[in-house]
Design a protein around this motif. Structure first.
Motif, PDB file in Angstrom:
ATOM      1  N   LEU A 150       5.438   3.457   1.423  1.00 51.02           N
ATOM      2  CA  LEU A 150       4.297   2.863   0.727  1.00 51.02           C
ATOM      3  C   LEU A 150       3.054   3.731   0.871  1.00 51.02           C
ATOM      4  O   LEU A 150       2.957   4.535   1.787  1.00 51.02           O
ATOM      5  CB  LEU A 150       4.035   1.455   1.281  1.00 51.02           C
ATOM      6  N   VAL A 210       2.503  -7.668   3.410  1.00 54.26           N
ATOM      7  CA  VAL A 210       2.264  -6.320   2.903  1.00 54.26           C
ATOM      8  C   VAL A 210       0.955  -6.351   2.114  1.00 54.26           C
ATOM      9  O   VAL A 210       0.903  -6.813   0.980  1.00 54.26           O
ATOM     10  CB  VAL A 210       3.422  -5.838   2.009  1.00 54.26           C
ATOM     11  N   CYS A 260       7.543  -4.988  -3.100  1.00 50.93           N
ATOM     12  CA  CYS A 260       6.200  -4.604  -2.669  1.00 50.93           C
ATOM     13  C   CYS A 260       5.449  -3.871  -3.775  1.00 50.93           C
ATOM     14  O   CYS A 260       4.261  -4.109  -4.006  1.00 50.93           O
ATOM     15  CB  CYS A 260       6.274  -3.703  -1.435  1.00 50.93           C
ATOM     16  N   GLU A 261       6.135  -2.990  -4.480  1.00 54.65           N
ATOM     17  CA  GLU A 261       5.490  -2.194  -5.523  1.00 54.65           C
ATOM     18  C   GLU A 261       5.151  -3.030  -6.740  1.00 54.65           C
ATOM     19  O   GLU A 261       4.141  -2.794  -7.415  1.00 54.65           O
ATOM     20  CB  GLU A 261       6.397  -1.030  -5.917  1.00 54.65           C
ATOM     21  N   ASN A 266       4.469  -6.141  -6.611  1.00 56.29           N
ATOM     22  CA  ASN A 266       3.639  -7.269  -6.196  1.00 56.29           C
ATOM     23  C   ASN A 266       2.166  -7.000  -6.504  1.00 56.29           C
ATOM     24  O   ASN A 266       1.398  -6.577  -5.658  1.00 56.29           O
ATOM     25  CB  ASN A 266       3.831  -7.533  -4.701  1.00 56.29           C
ATOM     26  N   LYS A 311      -1.948  -4.234   0.430  1.00 51.61           N
ATOM     27  CA  LYS A 311      -2.373  -2.914  -0.033  1.00 51.61           C
ATOM     28  C   LYS A 311      -3.876  -2.763   0.163  1.00 51.61           C
ATOM     29  O   LYS A 311      -4.621  -3.731   0.186  1.00 51.61           O
ATOM     30  CB  LYS A 311      -1.999  -2.723  -1.502  1.00 51.61           C
ATOM     31  N   THR A 354      -1.725   1.018   3.384  1.00 46.02           N
ATOM     32  CA  THR A 354      -1.030  -0.267   3.275  1.00 46.02           C
ATOM     33  C   THR A 354      -0.858  -0.870   4.665  1.00 46.02           C
ATOM     34  O   THR A 354      -0.401  -0.202   5.588  1.00 46.02           O
ATOM     35  CB  THR A 354       0.350  -0.097   2.618  1.00 46.02           C
ATOM     36  N   LEU A 377       0.942  -3.400   7.141  1.00 45.04           N
ATOM     37  CA  LEU A 377       2.154  -4.193   7.351  1.00 45.04           C
ATOM     38  C   LEU A 377       1.994  -5.011   8.619  1.00 45.04           C
ATOM     39  O   LEU A 377       1.591  -4.487   9.655  1.00 45.04           O
ATOM     40  CB  LEU A 377       3.386  -3.293   7.478  1.00 45.04           C
ATOM     41  N   LEU A 437       9.277   1.157   5.072  1.00 50.72           N
ATOM     42  CA  LEU A 437       8.130   0.844   4.227  1.00 50.72           C
ATOM     43  C   LEU A 437       6.893   1.652   4.624  1.00 50.72           C
ATOM     44  O   LEU A 437       6.116   2.090   3.774  1.00 50.72           O
ATOM     45  CB  LEU A 437       7.816  -0.657   4.294  1.00 50.72           C
TER      46      LEU A 437
END
Length: 296
Positions: free
Chosen positions: A18, A42, A79-80, A82, A44, A22, A24, A14
């Motif tokens: 990502l 996660v 994640c994308e 979200n 952003k 971002t 994590l 990730l």
């Protein structure tokens, strides 16, 4: 690979994939019955809300044979997609007038959650506890729930009694109860292919329309009486899980001790630790209109 290696592989993938900025982080998340799960937060860049992704379920999929690449792609897609913060008002929880219509209750085990109960408002009920959460339906991550803590109550300047009053009104409205025979439930689960009949002990399942945290339906006004009328007799109540309970007419039971032993065995072998409600069974008597714990 072991669990720690699995987590390292996921987070490494990730971080490489990502967008820059971002954040994590791995956070311990306390679940029901004192179970601690690890969540991957996660966040952003510029976002205030960051729902957690539970990694233990994905690790179980890996152990079950699903490829690491498939799992990584699934988590990345989550994640994308979200866009939680775009749809969720982060100031929502600052105003109880906004929160109030979402407050509902659920049942958990009192003894198994002693530490958690010290931090959240609750109402004792038999050997269980009524606790409160906000139900946020149809978010980008599904139906989100937020457990209400003492800190929330202090900020909102409300009492546990007020929470209970609001939840008592909201829960039956947002999560209406359903009672069906076990044969109906099995038929639904099998897509109508299971034509089995109840040749043994008649059983009925009580839950809510979402079939999630539905054991709390027993708290609804007149629900215990309604179940007695539905079954046509007094009955035993078996805590199948936090999601549903099983009702059995009293005249169909020769030995309640066997029922109690069955519940304990199922809790130990078939129910997730986070979903166990109680090892006790209960009995409803029309004369009292109340449930009582069956003593062995």
């Amino acid at each position: 690979m072991n669990y720690q290696e699995f987590v390292g592989s996921v987070t490494g993938f990730l971080r490489e994939t990502l967008p820059c900025g971002t954040e994590l982080s791995l956070i311990p998340l306390e679940k029901n019955n004192g179970v601690i799960l690890e969540g991957l937060s996660v966040r952003k860049e510029g976002e205030r809300a960051a729902p957690a992704i539970y990694l233990d379920s994905y690790y179980q999929e890996y152990l079950g044979g699903r490829s690491m690449r498939q799992i990584q792609e699934t988590i990345l897609e989550c994640c994308e997609d979200n866009c939680f913060s775009e749809h969720f008002d982060a100031d929502f929880f600052t105003d109880y007038r906004k929160v109030k219509p979402t407050v509902v209750y659920k049942l958990i085990n009192y003894e198994k959650n002693q530490e958690l109960l010290g931090r959240i408002p609750h109402v004792p009920f038999l050997n269980l506890a009524i606790v409160f959460y906000c139900l946020l339906p149809d978010t980008p991550v599904g139906n989100a729930t937020v457990l209400i803590h003492n800190s929330h109550m202090k900020y909102w300047q409300i009492t546990c009694g007020e929470l209970y009053k609001d939840a008592k009104l909201n829960t039956p409205r947002l999560l209406p109860a359903e009672i069906k025979s076990m044969s109906e439930v099995l038929s639904e689960l099998s897509g109508g292919l299971d034509g089995s009949r109840e040749d043994g002990i008649p059983m009925y399942v009580l839950t809510n329309a979402r079939k999630a945290l539905g054991a709390s339906c027993i708290l609804y006004d007149s629900m215990l009486k309604h179940c007695e009328e539905y079954l046509g007799s007094s009955y035993y109540l078996l805590p199948s899980s936090v999601h549903e309970v099983i009702l059995i007419p009293a005249e169909a039971v020769a030995d309640s001790g066997e029922l109690a032993a069955m519940v304990r065995d199922i809790n130990q072998t078939q129910v997730l630790r986070t979903e166990v409600l109680s090892d006790q069974i209960y009995f409803y008597r029309p004369e009292s209109g109340q449930l009582s714990i069956v003593k062995e």
